[in-house]
Every structure is written in structure tokens, then in C-alpha cells.
Design a protein around this motif. Structure first.
Motif, PDB file in Angstrom:
ATOM      1  N   GLY A 384       0.843  -1.186   0.000  1.00 47.81           N
ATOM      2  CA  GLY A 384       0.000   0.000   0.000  1.00 47.81           C
ATOM      3  C   GLY A 384       0.879   1.236   0.000  1.00 47.81           C
ATOM      4  O   GLY A 384       1.840   1.318   0.774  1.00 47.81           O
ATOM      5  N   VAL A 385       0.593   2.172  -0.882  1.00 50.18           N
ATOM      6  CA  VAL A 385       1.370   3.420  -0.936  1.00 50.18           C
ATOM      7  C   VAL A 385       0.428   4.581  -0.635  1.00 50.18           C
ATOM      8  O   VAL A 385      -0.622   4.726  -1.265  1.00 50.18           O
ATOM      9  N   TYR A 386       0.809   5.375   0.361  1.00 51.29           N
ATOM     10  CA  TYR A 386      -0.041   6.486   0.795  1.00 51.29           C
ATOM     11  C   TYR A 386       0.482   7.785   0.213  1.00 51.29           C
ATOM     12  O   TYR A 386       1.639   8.155   0.435  1.00 51.29           O
ATOM     13  N   VAL A 387      -0.370   8.482  -0.525  1.00 51.70           N
ATOM     14  CA  VAL A 387      -0.012   9.764  -1.131  1.00 51.70           C
ATOM     15  C   VAL A 387      -0.853  10.840  -0.468  1.00 51.70           C
ATOM     16  O   VAL A 387      -2.069  10.902  -0.673  1.00 51.70           O
ATOM     17  N   PRO A 388      -0.235  11.697   0.371  1.00 54.29           N
ATOM     18  CA  PRO A 388      -1.020  12.705   1.097  1.00 54.29           C
ATOM     19  C   PRO A 388      -1.723  13.679   0.160  1.00 54.29           C
ATOM     20  O   PRO A 388      -1.321  13.885  -0.990  1.00 54.29           O
ATOM     21  N   GLY A 389      -2.774  14.294   0.690  1.00 56.70           N
ATOM     22  CA  GLY A 389      -3.450  15.394  -0.004  1.00 56.70           C
ATOM     23  C   GLY A 389      -3.123  16.652   0.766  1.00 56.70           C
ATOM     24  O   GLY A 389      -2.066  17.247   0.633  1.00 56.70           O
ATOM     25  N   GLY A 390      -4.018  17.012   1.671  1.00 55.35           N
ATOM     26  CA  GLY A 390      -3.727  18.128   2.579  1.00 55.35           C
ATOM     27  C   GLY A 390      -3.506  19.440   1.871  1.00 55.35           C
ATOM     28  O   GLY A 390      -4.306  19.877   1.057  1.00 55.35           O
ATOM     29  N   THR A 391      -2.341  20.066   2.163  1.00 52.77           N
ATOM     30  CA  THR A 391      -2.089  21.420   1.673  1.00 52.77           C
ATOM     31  C   THR A 391      -1.437  21.442   0.301  1.00 52.77           C
ATOM     32  O   THR A 391      -1.128  22.511  -0.209  1.00 52.77           O
ATOM     33  N   ALA A 392      -1.128  20.289  -0.301  1.00 55.90           N
ATOM     34  CA  ALA A 392      -0.472  20.274  -1.611  1.00 55.90           C
ATOM     35  C   ALA A 392      -0.876  19.017  -2.375  1.00 55.90           C
ATOM     36  O   ALA A 392      -1.199  17.993  -1.792  1.00 55.90           O
ATOM     37  N   VAL A 393      -0.867  19.112  -3.722  1.00 57.10           N
ATOM     38  CA  VAL A 393      -1.077  17.959  -4.592  1.00 57.10           C
ATOM     39  C   VAL A 393       0.296  17.322  -4.800  1.00 57.10           C
ATOM     40  O   VAL A 393       1.253  18.002  -5.167  1.00 57.10           O
ATOM     41  N   LEU A 394       0.419  16.012  -4.579  1.00 52.28           N
ATOM     42  CA  LEU A 394       1.740  15.387  -4.548  1.00 52.28           C
ATOM     43  C   LEU A 394       1.868  14.211  -5.513  1.00 52.28           C
ATOM     44  O   LEU A 394       2.047  13.059  -5.090  1.00 52.28           O
ATOM     45  N   MET A 400       7.491   8.336  -6.450  1.00 54.33           N
ATOM     46  CA  MET A 400       8.562   7.824  -5.597  1.00 54.33           C
ATOM     47  C   MET A 400       8.193   6.515  -4.909  1.00 54.33           C
ATOM     48  O   MET A 400       9.066   5.722  -4.572  1.00 54.33           O
ATOM     49  N   LEU A 401       6.912   6.279  -4.689  1.00 55.10           N
ATOM     50  CA  LEU A 401       6.478   5.039  -4.050  1.00 55.10           C
ATOM     51  C   LEU A 401       6.026   3.992  -5.068  1.00 55.10           C
ATOM     52  O   LEU A 401       6.244   2.797  -4.879  1.00 55.10           O
ATOM     53  N   GLY A 402       5.402   4.464  -6.119  1.00 62.56           N
ATOM     54  CA  GLY A 402       4.871   3.532  -7.120  1.00 62.56           C
ATOM     55  C   GLY A 402       5.946   2.897  -7.978  1.00 62.56           C
ATOM     56  O   GLY A 402       5.875   1.699  -8.306  1.00 62.56           O
ATOM     57  N   ILE A 403       6.986   3.676  -8.342  1.00 64.01           N
ATOM     58  CA  ILE A 403       8.010   3.140  -9.254  1.00 64.01           C
ATOM     59  C   ILE A 403       8.807   2.004  -8.619  1.00 64.01           C
ATOM     60  O   ILE A 403       8.953   0.937  -9.236  1.00 64.01           O
ATOM     61  N   PRO A 404       9.356   2.161  -7.388  1.00 63.74           N
ATOM     62  CA  PRO A 404      10.093   1.011  -6.831  1.00 63.74           C
ATOM     63  C   PRO A 404       9.205  -0.212  -6.614  1.00 63.74           C
ATOM     64  O   PRO A 404       9.682  -1.349  -6.720  1.00 63.74           O
ATOM     65  N   LEU A 415      -2.919   2.229  -4.106  1.00 70.43           N
ATOM     66  CA  LEU A 415      -2.521   3.624  -3.922  1.00 70.43           C
ATOM     67  C   LEU A 415      -3.652   4.363  -3.209  1.00 70.43           C
ATOM     68  O   LEU A 415      -4.766   4.457  -3.744  1.00 70.43           O
ATOM     69  N   ALA A 416      -3.375   4.851  -2.006  1.00 67.03           N
ATOM     70  CA  ALA A 416      -4.393   5.562  -1.219  1.00 67.03           C
ATOM     71  C   ALA A 416      -4.118   7.056  -1.252  1.00 67.03           C
ATOM     72  O   ALA A 416      -2.978   7.487  -1.047  1.00 67.03           O
ATOM     73  N   THR A 417      -5.160   7.845  -1.481  1.00 66.86           N
ATOM     74  CA  THR A 417      -5.009   9.298  -1.476  1.00 66.86           C
ATOM     75  C   THR A 417      -6.371   9.929  -1.186  1.00 66.86           C
ATOM     76  O   THR A 417      -7.405   9.377  -1.584  1.00 66.86           O
ATOM     77  N   ASN A 629      15.141   8.749  -4.534  1.00 58.68           N
ATOM     78  CA  ASN A 629      13.815   8.740  -3.926  1.00 58.68           C
ATOM     79  C   ASN A 629      13.683   9.857  -2.905  1.00 58.68           C
ATOM     80  O   ASN A 629      14.633  10.163  -2.183  1.00 58.68           O
ATOM     81  N   HIS A 630      12.509  10.463  -2.838  1.00 60.05           N
ATOM     82  CA  HIS A 630      12.341  11.554  -1.871  1.00 60.05           C
ATOM     83  C   HIS A 630      11.624  11.111  -0.592  1.00 60.05           C
ATOM     84  O   HIS A 630      11.400  11.928   0.295  1.00 60.05           O
ATOM     85  N   THR A 631      11.280   9.838  -0.472  1.00 57.76           N
ATOM     86  CA  THR A 631      10.691   9.348   0.776  1.00 57.76           C
ATOM     87  C   THR A 631      11.841   8.926   1.681  1.00 57.76           C
ATOM     88  O   THR A 631      12.418   7.847   1.520  1.00 57.76           O
TER      89      THR A 631
END
Length: 695
Positions: A384-394, A400-404, A415-417, A629-631
Motif C-alpha cells: 500500500g502506498v499512501y499519497v497525502p493530499g492536505g495542503t499540496a497535490v503530490l 517515488m512510491l509507485g516506481i520502486p 494507492l491511497a489518497t 527517492n524523496h521518501t
């Protein structure tokens, strides 16, 4: 009878007037002594120093009467009889109050001590010199009377505007402090400057305490709201996860105040002060886990229905279905061509770097003749890969999570968002999901998304490992589910606010440095930003600070930046070696080297999530498209964690292949060790084979 006695003053006397009651007799009437000599143990406390104990003495009824009559400290010496404190030494006392304790078998004299001090060793107390606030008041009072010329304290007393500014600055920093250590550090600074103001106006701790006592006795008070110039303007105090992620704290400083960092000289700091600079705001794990548990339990027990209810509450979206499966409609992934091209190029770069990390062949080692050990990689089946929403679209986080996961060969990628209010997913994230081959999109955010992936619902697949950054609600939920044996799910790493540490020497371009600092400061009000200045001149450092202020004001997220920069640090050091050493202690998520010989310093880096080498290696490149990777580990976890990589989505399995000849040599070794441990069945498993071989 245990009831208070109220007597009119007209009926009381300090002497022996006929028909009146002596005050001392009235006070001493309930007092008892369990000593054969009738003396009463007496604690002497210092009035201006908050009641700190000066020493233990004894009182007689005669000494108490004299103390009440004269107002001077008078006690009873077991060697010399009536003892008038200071009669020969000059260290006299003015009695402020006399009290009996709850059992009426001990007294407390609260006094104002004069002269060298209470103790015969010329210290304020028999228990040693003052400490804490009492010591600070004594020092400030002494400095106010005769401060050394040129000292900082003298400058404070002589410059009211400076003192005022320091009080406001330290109050602001205390408001921003979050961790226990940071709050204590900033509160100490504020108390120092506030007490300096008091001493300069002839106000001591005793006047402050008297004012507190008067206020405590007030029957009615004003409402207690902040005055208009200090009031928060963020609206209702919404405690939901969505609000915690999206609400920006209003800055305490005025819009015209400079957007600037706090500066420290590392050489002037004590070890505790240095340690305080390394601290991050601490996640109150137990408290946060307790708050997310009901959310997680709702999804665990009620599945899709609970998830829909929570998504409506927190994300304001009314969902018909919580899962979106490919193929996605062309309209839902429609993007401007330049955005699409940028995502495609980032995808190629990140894919190339992560594909190179794959273990292409098994590791195989012959440890001894006939004994071959190997290790081979297998993908984690469901992630499971979590992609935040919040204050920015990411969409970058989705890459960075899906490719590896895609490179590693994971069979299911959930993919959760968070969804938009209309229930749709932002096209940038949906386009990336299509590129990386996501199995499905979970339209949920926060703790509820983590719970759905950890336990599974009627429509959301259960995963084996959860990846991705998020706010403290997401982090707490990840920590909760990884420790639940019912979930049987792993997580990538603990997460915290975004961080950057920049090391800059005389070659650093102020505009570049400022831009790098701000690139992380805009993530959120809790972002951690540090500049380590290597022997920079005051002019060079000022140029960086001016650039930070100017560039920040031109950014759309200036209000976020104003808060995060206000809590950020400039640490001055003398050498690159000191700077790298401090960075290794801090263990930053991102480390940027604006150094003359940046490449030569990389070998000394021991703890960092990712390193950006040289003036043109902008941290933003790693965040989006260079390939790394940026995570990355935050909160100092770079000491023990790596950033997300291809192997994060794999597990490694070992194997061994032993020939009969190999067992003939290895077997006796195993039998000996198994017998030594008392595990006979282990030894027997080898013995039966050795017997077959005739060994």
C-alpha cells in the motif's frame, strides 16, 4: 474543636494589658511540643526567594513572643538561651509571618534576611547557595547595582528598547516551542529577560508572588480572551485529522516583521544547549495512538461503511465506492501537455535509478566444500502506498512510491489518497497511478486509509506493507497497525515533518542558500530548517537572511513559511569539519553542501537521508526528477533507516545446499553445538544422516 477562632483587634494586645489577650498567647495556645525541653522545631524560610528554607532552629514560647513583639527573628539556642538573630553578626531578619504546621508541632518563620546570609558560613542558606530563579534574581540585582561595563546585562539595563525587543522575541519563541526540551529552553530565556525588566523597575519575586496571590483571591475575572492584536485568526479549533493536516497556524509576528531564523554560535553553547538544537518536536505517540484508535477500529470492524462515513466527516466527500480500478477514463487523467511531459521525464529518471538497484542474480557463497549458501530477492506481494493530499497535490510522492514497487515486481499496488469533495482523484496522481501500474486507488486519507490497507475491507485489498509520508495522524495509525498481530502488516519507517540542513561556506550564493531553505520551509508550519554557517562573515550571513525574507514574501505559501522559518536555526561554526560533525549528530532528511570542495566532504557524511552536492544540486531536483527517492527518514531516524528504495519493496530469502560430503564435515560441528544448547532433536536430525553416510 477544630474551628477557626475570630477575635476583634480591640481584644488583642502585644503586651500584658489587663482584660486583653496577648497575641503570642493566642497563637501559641494550640501549639504543642513533643520534646522534653518544650522547644518547638522551627523552619526559617526566605520570603523574597519563594519560601526557600534557610535552616532549622528551635523556638521557645518566650522567643516567639519577642519575635511577635519586635518583628525581628528571635529563636532559642540550646546552648545560649534566647537568640536574637544578627545581634552580633549584623545578619538580622525582619519577620514577615509565623505559621504553625498542620499538626501544630512545628513552626515556620518567613523572614527577610539581611547581611551576609543566614548561615554562619556566610551563605544565604544552611543548605548552600541559591539556585534557579532565586539565584537569578540575586545576580540581576547585583548587576543592576554594579554591572561590569560592556557586559550584556548592563546593556539590557541601559537600553529599554533592546530589553523590550528581547522579551517579545523570547515570548514568541516560547509560543512556537513544541518539545519538552525546547519549551524549557525558551521559557528559561523569557524568564531571564522578564526578571531583568522587573529588577530594573525595583520589582522582585516577592512583589510578583504578592500580585499572584491578589489575583488568586479575585472573585470575578474578565473572560480571559487574548487582546485583539494577539488573537488567533484561524477560526474554529477543529480537532479532526483533516483540520490537523490542512489548518495553518496564524503567525504571532506581525506581517511587517522580518521573516528570519534564530542564530546560535556553536562554540558558545553548553552541552545541554547544543543537545537542545538537535531536538525535534516530539510525537506524543501514546496520545496520538489513543486518538487514532477509534478511527482504525471503525474501519476494521465496519469495513467500507465505516470508511465512507469517515471520508465524509474528514474529507467532506460523499462516496458511492471507495475503490477506483483501472482502466481510468481519459477525462480523469487529462493534463496540460507540459505537465504530462514533466511527469514522463521524472518517471524515466526515477525508474532508471531504481531499476539499477535490483538484485539481478542470487548471491551464492560456498562457505566450505560441499556447503553452498545463497540469498535471493522476492517482491512483497501486496503493498500500500499512501499519497497525502492536505495542503499540496503530490504526484511526485506517487512516483517515488509507485516506481520502486513496480520495479520490484509487487503483484498488487494499492494507492491511497484523499479524494476531492466531489469524490474524484486529482488527475496528476491518477496519471502516475496509471504509469506505475497501480492495481486500484483507495479514495481515502489519514488514519482511515492506513486502517483500510492494513486490515482490508469488502472492496479494498489487505496489503503486507504500507509506505508513505503523512501527518501525525497517519504516522500514529501506521505505528498502531504494525504492532497489531491481527493486521500482520509492516511499515516503511517512522515519519515526521520535512527537514533540510544546509552547510554553507564563503563560496555559497546567498540566493541559492535562501531558496534551498525555503524549499523545505513551505511544506508545513512544523518543517525543520537548519543553516550551518561555516566561518561566514556577518555581511555574508546578513545577505542570506535578507534573501530568505525577500524570497519568502514572494511565495504564495508565505504564511506557512513565516511560522516554520521563525522556528528554524542558524548555527555558526568555524570549520567544515565542525559543520559535518553537527550534521551527523542532527541526521537530517536532506543535507545540502554549499561548499568550495563539496565532493570531498561527502565521504565524511555518516547520517543523512539524501545528500545534495554542490551549489547546483537543488534539493527540489531530488524531490521530483533526478532519480533518487524523496521518501526519506526524518526526525533523526537517518541514523538507522535508509530512504525508500527498490529493496524496500522486496524481501530476501536465504537457502543452503549441502552435499553428503559437505554434511560429513559440517555435521559433527552442528551436533556439538546442538548438544551444548541441550536441543537433542536438532542434533538427532544430523546424526541420522551421518549414520546413513557411515560417519
Amino acid at each position: 474543636m477544630g474551628v477557626p477562632v475570630v477575635l476583634p483587634l480591640s481584644q488583642l494586645s502585644t503586651g500584658a494589658e489587663e482584660g486583653k489577650l496577648n497575641i503570642a498567647d493566642a497563637f501559641l495556645a494550640p501549639v504543642i511540643s513533643d520534646r522534653p525541653d518544650g522547644l518547638i522545631p522551627t523552619i526559617v524560610s526566605a520570603y523574597p526567594q519563594g519560601g526557600r528554607a534557610l535552616g532549622l532552629v528551635y523556638s521557645s514560647r518566650a522567643s516567639v513572643k519577642e519575635a511577635l513583639l519586635t518583628g525581628k527573628g528571635t529563636y532559642f539556642s540550646r546552648k545560649h538561651g534566647l537568640w536574637r538573630k544578627g545581634e552580633t553578626s549584623g545578619a538580622t531578619q525582619d519577620v514577615v509571618s509565623i505559621k504553625a504546621d498542620c499538626d501544630a508541632d512545628c513552626l515556620e518563620f518567613m523572614v527577610m534576611q539581611h547581611g551576609a546570609g543566614f548561615c554562619h558560613l556566610a551563605t544565604p542558606s544552611c543548605f548552600g547557595p541559591w539556585t534557579g530563579i532565586a539565584a537569578l534574581e540575586e545576580t540581576l540585582s547585583s548587576r543592576f547595582a554594579s554591572a561590569p561595563e560592556g557586559s550584556y546585562t548592563a546593556r539590557l539595563f541601559n537600553d529599554p528598547d533592546l530589553l523590550k525587543s528581547k522579551i517579545m522575541e523570547e515570548a514568541d519563541e516560547l509560543c512556537r516551542a513544541e518539545s519538552k526540551e525546547e519549551v524549557a529552553f525558551e521559557a528559561a530565556d523569557l524568564i531571564y529577560f522578564a526578571l531583568a525588566k522587573c529588577v530594573s523597575r525595583g520589582v522582585g519575586v516577592k512583589e510578583i508572588e504578592a500580585s499572584l496571590e491578589r489575583k488568586a483571591k479575585k472573585v470575578t475575572r474578565r473572560k480571559g480572551d487574548a487582546k485583539p492584536q494577539w488573537a488567533r485568526t484561524t477560526g474554529d479549533n477543529d480537532k479532526t485529522p483533516a483540520a490537523a493536516e490542512k489548518t495553518i497556524s496564524a503567525p504571532e509576528k506581525t506581517p511587517d516583521a522580518p521573516i528570519q531564523m534564530r542564530t546560535y554560535d556553536l562554540a558558545l553553547l553548553s552541552p545541554p544547549e547544543r543537545a537542545a538544537l538537535l531536538k525535534r518536536p516530539t510525537l506524543k505517540s501514546e496520545e496520538m495512538i489513543a486518538r487514532v484508535r477509534p478511527i482504525v477500529d471503525t474501519v476494521r470492524t465496519r469495513g467500507d461503511a465505516g470508511l465512507k462515513e469517515l471520508t465524509k466527516k474528514f474529507d467532506k466527500a460523499l462516496l458511492e465506492e471507495v475503490i477506483l480500478c483501472p482502466p481510468f477514463s481519459p477525462e480523469s487523467v487529462r493534463l496540460p501537455e507540459e505537465v504530462k511531459a514533466a511527469i514522463d521525464q521524472a518517471y524515466k529518471n526515477v525508474y532508471a535509478f531504481h531499476a539499477a538497484q535490483v538484485d539481478k542474480v542470487p548471491l551464492e557463497v560456498e562457505t566450505m566444500p560441499g556447503v553452498v549458501c545463497s540469498r535471493f530477492a522476492r517482491p512483497i506481494a501486496r503493498v500500500g502506498v499512501y499519497v497525502p493530499g492536505g495542503t499540496a497535490v503530490l504526484p511526485s510522492t506517487a512516483l517515488m512510491l509507485g516506481i520502486p514497487a513496480q520495479v520490484a515486481g509487487c503483484k498488487e499496488i494499492v494507492l491511497a489518497t484523499p479524494p476531492r469533495p466531489d469524490g474524484s482523484i486529482v488527475p496528476e496522481v491518477l496519471y502516475v497511478a496509471q504509469l506505475v501500474g497501480a492495481t486500484c486507488i483507495l479514495k481515502a486519507g489519514g488514519a482511515q486509509a492506513v486502517a483500510a490497507m492494513a486490515y482490508g475491507t469488502e472492496t479494498c485489498p489487505k496489503v503486507d506493507k504500507i509506505f508513505g509520508p503523512g501527518n501525525q495522524w497517519v504516522t500514529a495509525a501506521k505505528m498502531l497497525v504494525q504492532n497489531d498481530t491481527e493486521a500482520l502488516v509492516g511499515i516503511d519507517m517512522p515519519a515526521g515533518p520535512s527537514e533540510v540542513l544546509v552547510i554553507a561556506d564563503y563560496t555559497a550564493d546567498p540566493e541559492f542558500v535562501a531558496a534551498d531553505l525555503l524549499s523545505q520551509a513551505e511544506h508545513g508550519v512544523d518543517s525543520q530548517v537548519v543553516l550551518v554557517a561555516v566561518d561566514l562573515s556577518s555581511e555574508h550571513l546578513q545577505a542570506i537572511e535578507v534573501a530568505v525574507d525577500r524570497q519568502a514574501r514572494a511565495l504564495p505559501r508565505v504564511e506557512i513559511t513565516r511560522v516554520s522559518i521563525g522556528k528554524s536555526l542558524i548555527v555558526r561554526v568555524k570549520t567544515v569539519r565542525e559543520a559535518i560533525s553537527f550534521s551527523n549528530e542532527y541526521a537530517p532528511e536532506h543535507l545540502i553542501l554549499h561548499l568550495e570542495k563539496a565532493e570531498e566532504s561527502v565521504g565524511s557524511v555518516l547520517n543523512a537521508g539524501s545528500v545534495f552536492v554542490g551549489a547546483y544540486s537543488a534539493e527540489s531536483c531530488g524531490d521530483y526528477a533526478s532519480g533518487t527517492n524523496h521518501t526519506l527518514p526524518t526526525n533523526g531516524f537517518a541514523r538507522q533507516y535508509s530512504g525508500v528504495n527498490t529493496q524496500s519493496f522486496q524481501k530476501h530469502i536465504t537457502s543452503q545446499r549441502i552435499t553428503p560430503q559437505g554434511l560429513g564435515v559440517l555435521g559433527p560441528v552442528v551436533v556439538t553445538l546442538a548438544e551444548r544448547e541441550g536441543l537433542e532433536a536438532h542434533a538427532n536430525a544430523v546424526r541420522v544422516r551421518l549414520a546413513k553416510l557411515g560417519v
